[in-house]
Design a protein around this motif. Structure first.
Motif, mmCIF file in Angstrom:
data_model
loop_
_atom_site.group_PDB
_atom_site.id
_atom_site.type_symbol
_atom_site.label_atom_id
_atom_site.label_comp_id
_atom_site.label_asym_id
_atom_site.label_seq_id
_atom_site.Cartn_x
_atom_site.Cartn_y
_atom_site.Cartn_z
ATOM 1 N N VAL A 52 5.711 11.193 14.807
ATOM 2 C CA VAL A 52 4.801 10.266 14.139
ATOM 3 C C VAL A 52 3.461 10.950 13.889
ATOM 4 C CG1 VAL A 52 3.580 8.056 14.291
ATOM 5 C CG2 VAL A 52 5.934 8.235 15.121
ATOM 6 N N ALA A 53 3.008 11.751 14.857
ATOM 7 C CA ALA A 53 1.757 12.507 14.684
ATOM 8 C C ALA A 53 1.899 13.513 13.547
ATOM 9 C CB ALA A 53 1.393 13.214 15.986
ATOM 10 N N ALA A 54 3.092 14.120 13.429
ATOM 11 C CA ALA A 54 3.328 15.083 12.347
ATOM 12 C C ALA A 54 3.312 14.369 10.990
ATOM 13 C CB ALA A 54 4.668 15.780 12.559
ATOM 14 N N LEU A 73 -1.275 3.967 9.159
ATOM 15 C CA LEU A 73 -1.049 4.058 10.605
ATOM 16 C C LEU A 73 -1.070 2.685 11.265
ATOM 17 C CD1 LEU A 73 -3.182 7.205 11.547
ATOM 18 C CD2 LEU A 73 -0.691 7.028 11.395
ATOM 19 N N VAL A 74 -1.918 1.794 10.775
ATOM 20 C CA VAL A 74 -1.939 0.426 11.300
ATOM 21 C C VAL A 74 -0.567 -0.218 11.116
ATOM 22 C CG1 VAL A 74 -2.844 -1.902 10.902
ATOM 23 C CG2 VAL A 74 -4.413 0.034 11.027
ATOM 24 N N SER A 75 -0.007 -0.065 9.919
ATOM 25 C CA SER A 75 1.316 -0.628 9.638
ATOM 26 C C SER A 75 2.384 0.006 10.521
ATOM 27 C CB SER A 75 1.671 -0.401 8.157
ATOM 28 O OG SER A 75 0.718 -0.994 7.309
ATOM 29 N N ALA A 76 2.351 1.329 10.611
ATOM 30 C CA ALA A 76 3.357 2.042 11.403
ATOM 31 C C ALA A 76 3.270 1.666 12.875
ATOM 32 C CB ALA A 76 3.178 3.548 11.231
ATOM 33 N N ASN A 77 2.056 1.612 13.412
ATOM 34 C CA ASN A 77 1.892 1.282 14.827
ATOM 35 C C ASN A 77 2.350 -0.139 15.133
ATOM 36 O OD1 ASN A 77 0.954 3.770 15.672
ATOM 37 N ND2 ASN A 77 -1.199 3.253 15.374
ATOM 38 N N ARG A 78 2.098 -1.043 14.200
ATOM 39 C CA ARG A 78 2.546 -2.418 14.429
ATOM 40 C C ARG A 78 4.068 -2.510 14.389
ATOM 41 N NH1 ARG A 78 0.317 -8.091 11.891
ATOM 42 N NH2 ARG A 78 1.403 -9.375 13.420
ATOM 43 N N PHE A 79 4.679 -1.753 13.490
ATOM 44 C CA PHE A 79 6.137 -1.698 13.403
ATOM 45 C C PHE A 79 6.727 -1.115 14.690
ATOM 46 C CE2 PHE A 79 9.911 0.865 11.936
ATOM 47 C CZ PHE A 79 10.764 -0.217 11.738
ATOM 48 N N LEU A 80 6.116 -0.053 15.177
ATOM 49 C CA LEU A 80 6.603 0.571 16.418
ATOM 50 C C LEU A 80 6.464 -0.376 17.601
ATOM 51 C CD1 LEU A 80 5.100 4.142 15.846
ATOM 52 C CD2 LEU A 80 7.514 3.491 15.693
ATOM 53 N N ALA A 81 5.382 -1.144 17.627
ATOM 54 C CA ALA A 81 5.202 -2.129 18.700
ATOM 55 C C ALA A 81 6.270 -3.215 18.601
ATOM 56 C CB ALA A 81 3.806 -2.742 18.609
ATOM 57 N N GLN A 89 3.268 5.326 19.306
ATOM 58 C CA GLN A 89 2.108 5.051 18.467
ATOM 59 C C GLN A 89 1.096 6.185 18.544
ATOM 60 O OE1 GLN A 89 0.985 1.271 20.225
ATOM 61 N NE2 GLN A 89 1.865 0.133 18.518
ATOM 62 N N VAL A 90 0.351 6.372 17.431
ATOM 63 C CA VAL A 90 -0.671 7.424 17.386
ATOM 64 C C VAL A 90 -2.017 6.810 17.015
ATOM 65 C CG1 VAL A 90 0.966 9.243 16.801
ATOM 66 C CG2 VAL A 90 -0.162 7.964 14.972
ATOM 67 N N LYS A 91 -3.085 7.503 17.356
ATOM 68 C CA LYS A 91 -4.427 6.998 17.095
ATOM 69 C C LYS A 91 -4.813 7.163 15.630
ATOM 70 C CE LYS A 91 -6.276 7.835 21.738
ATOM 71 N NZ LYS A 91 -7.311 8.555 22.532
ATOM 72 N N ALA A 92 -5.666 6.270 15.177
ATOM 73 C CA ALA A 92 -6.191 6.358 13.811
ATOM 74 C C ALA A 92 -7.207 7.487 13.727
ATOM 75 C CB ALA A 92 -6.845 5.029 13.421
ATOM 76 N N LEU A 93 -7.491 7.921 12.523
ATOM 77 C CA LEU A 93 -8.510 8.943 12.300
ATOM 78 C C LEU A 93 -9.894 8.339 12.542
ATOM 79 C CD1 LEU A 93 -7.152 10.323 8.909
ATOM 80 C CD2 LEU A 93 -6.918 11.423 11.133
ATOM 81 N N ARG A 94 -10.798 9.131 13.049
ATOM 82 C CA ARG A 94 -12.178 8.681 13.203
ATOM 83 C C ARG A 94 -12.912 8.967 11.902
ATOM 84 N NH1 ARG A 94 -14.917 10.500 18.754
ATOM 85 N NH2 ARG A 94 -16.425 9.007 17.918
ATOM 86 N N VAL A 95 -13.340 7.907 11.237
ATOM 87 C CA VAL A 95 -13.961 8.047 9.932
ATOM 88 C C VAL A 95 -15.393 7.533 9.995
ATOM 89 C CG1 VAL A 95 -13.817 7.431 7.489
ATOM 90 C CG2 VAL A 95 -11.726 7.679 8.831
ATOM 91 N N GLN A 96 -16.317 8.347 9.504
ATOM 92 C CA GLN A 96 -17.711 7.919 9.453
ATOM 93 C C GLN A 96 -17.856 6.748 8.500
ATOM 94 O OE1 GLN A 96 -20.439 10.966 8.174
ATOM 95 N NE2 GLN A 96 -22.154 9.564 7.952
ATOM 96 N N ARG A 97 -18.719 5.795 8.851
ATOM 97 C CA ARG A 97 -18.960 4.650 7.993
ATOM 98 C C ARG A 97 -19.362 5.124 6.597
ATOM 99 N NH1 ARG A 97 -23.060 -0.002 9.887
ATOM 100 N NH2 ARG A 97 -21.275 -0.444 11.237
ATOM 101 N N GLN A 98 -18.729 4.532 5.585
ATOM 102 C CA GLN A 98 -18.979 4.934 4.203
ATOM 103 C C GLN A 98 -20.390 4.553 3.777
ATOM 104 O OE1 GLN A 98 -16.069 3.397 1.520
ATOM 105 N NE2 GLN A 98 -16.869 4.474 -0.262
ATOM 106 N N LEU A 99 -21.120 5.511 3.209
ATOM 107 C CA LEU A 99 -22.497 5.271 2.799
ATOM 108 C C LEU A 99 -22.606 4.814 1.353
ATOM 109 C CD1 LEU A 99 -24.274 8.333 4.464
ATOM 110 C CD2 LEU A 99 -24.126 5.986 5.316
ATOM 111 N N PHE A 100 -21.673 5.245 0.515
ATOM 112 C CA PHE A 100 -21.717 4.836 -0.889
ATOM 113 C C PHE A 100 -20.311 4.882 -1.472
ATOM 114 C CE2 PHE A 100 -22.646 9.372 -0.661
ATOM 115 C CZ PHE A 100 -21.736 9.908 -1.563
ATOM 116 N N ARG A 101 -20.136 4.144 -2.557
ATOM 117 C CA ARG A 101 -18.857 4.049 -3.232
ATOM 118 C C ARG A 101 -18.818 5.019 -4.414
ATOM 119 N NH1 ARG A 101 -15.982 -0.353 -2.714
ATOM 120 N NH2 ARG A 101 -17.845 -1.599 -2.308
ATOM 121 N N GLU A 102 -17.652 5.602 -4.651
ATOM 122 C CA GLU A 102 -17.516 6.545 -5.756
ATOM 123 C C GLU A 102 -17.714 5.821 -7.089
ATOM 124 O OE1 GLU A 102 -17.292 9.712 -5.462
ATOM 125 O OE2 GLU A 102 -17.168 9.632 -3.278
ATOM 126 N N ASN A 103 -18.460 6.451 -7.991
ATOM 127 C CA ASN A 103 -18.780 5.825 -9.278
ATOM 128 C C ASN A 103 -17.535 5.497 -10.098
ATOM 129 O OD1 ASN A 103 -21.516 6.070 -8.713
ATOM 130 N ND2 ASN A 103 -21.663 8.085 -9.662
#
Length: 281
Positions: A52-54, A73-81, A89-103
């Protein structure tokens, strides 16, 4: 562990569980699409945490953005549960809060006006009114069915979703335009936006009809989809009232953090803000 393989029966069982929870059909479709992607990648191989990590890494290498990977990953982890395979189950990626939206994803008011003008020029009255309805109320595309003749007559719609009921006020001008449309079509009760056969418009049909206006309106297809009308409403509403809590209630969000995502400025706006700081000599 070696007998843990994903089957169609398991996915169908997962779908039945999601429907028992009364999730939106579009949400269920997303869950099942993501789980199907996991199953296709696994093939006949047994499911393990390492595999799953791969899969997670392959999504990134395939060019998926971190937000999309986390959604999958949210969908996959819920299915595995659901299967009792929580140890995979595997952990989600750590994503910095989005500062702006792409034009290239942001629909502007000017572009919305061009879409409306294109629909009018093409004689697409239903589509024109549908886009105005979503954009002037902030409803989800799945909530269009709650715009009824009865709602127009009392100036408000009662929307039931996720076990909650919220009231949406309908602009008086919109009500007049839609009632006139209903009278022309001899619709005396029930849903306003229907197919020629009298059935509800599907999410896919609304999406496709909006996309068909892109060339006529000169608006990039990446900006034209129903949910972007909801985003445009959110920005206009917030600009008028500057109240995130009130906006969250109108949109039907249980978390103001979700509402904040709707209010992220575009890259161009963010760049203008940086220039206004005048911190470079």
């Amino acid at each position: 562990m070696d007998d843990r393989r994903i089957s169609r029966d398991q996915i169908e069982g997962f779908a039945r569980m999601l429907r028992r929870e009364e999730l939106r059909e579009s949400t269920i479709e997303n869950y099942l699409r993501h789980v199907a992607a996991l199953g296709a990648w696994m093939g006949d191989a047994p499911v393990t945490k390492e595999r799953v990590a791969a899969w997670k890494e392959s999504l990134l290498e395939g060019g998926r953005c971190p937000g999309t990977v986390n959604s999958m990953l949210v969908s996959a982890n819920r299915f595995l549960a659901f299967l009792g395979w929580g140890d995979c189950q595997v952990k989600a990626l750590r994503v910095q809060r989005q500062l702006f939206r792409e034009n290239q994803r942001e629909l502007t008011r000017g572009e919305f006006d061009r879409l409306i003008a294109a629909a009018r020029a093409a004689g697409r009255e239903r589509l024109l009114l549908l886009m105005e309805t979503i954009c002037s109320t902030g409803i989800r595309v799945s909530e269009v069915k709650y715009i009824t003749v009865e709602a127009l007559r009392c100036g408000k719609a009662e929307i039931a979703l996720k076990g909650k009921i919220r009231t949406i006020l309908l602009p008086a001008r919109l009500c007049r335009k839609l009632l006139k449309y209903c009278k022309k079509r001899n619709t005396v009760s029930g849903e306003v936006f229907l197919t020629k056969n009298g059935s509800s418009l599907s999410r896919k049909q609304i999406w496709a009809e909006m996309k068909s206006l892109c060339g006529l309106a000169g608006v990039a297809p990446s900006k034209v989809f129903p949910h972007n009308l909801r985003h445009l409403f959110a920005r206009a509403f917030f600009k008028a009232c500057r109240d995130v809590a009130q906006l969250a209630d109108v949109l039907g969000h249980s978390s103001m953090e979700t509402t904040r995502i709707y209010l992220i400025s575009t890259g161009a706006e963010h760049a203008r803000t940086l220039e206004q700081l005048r911190l470079v000599s």
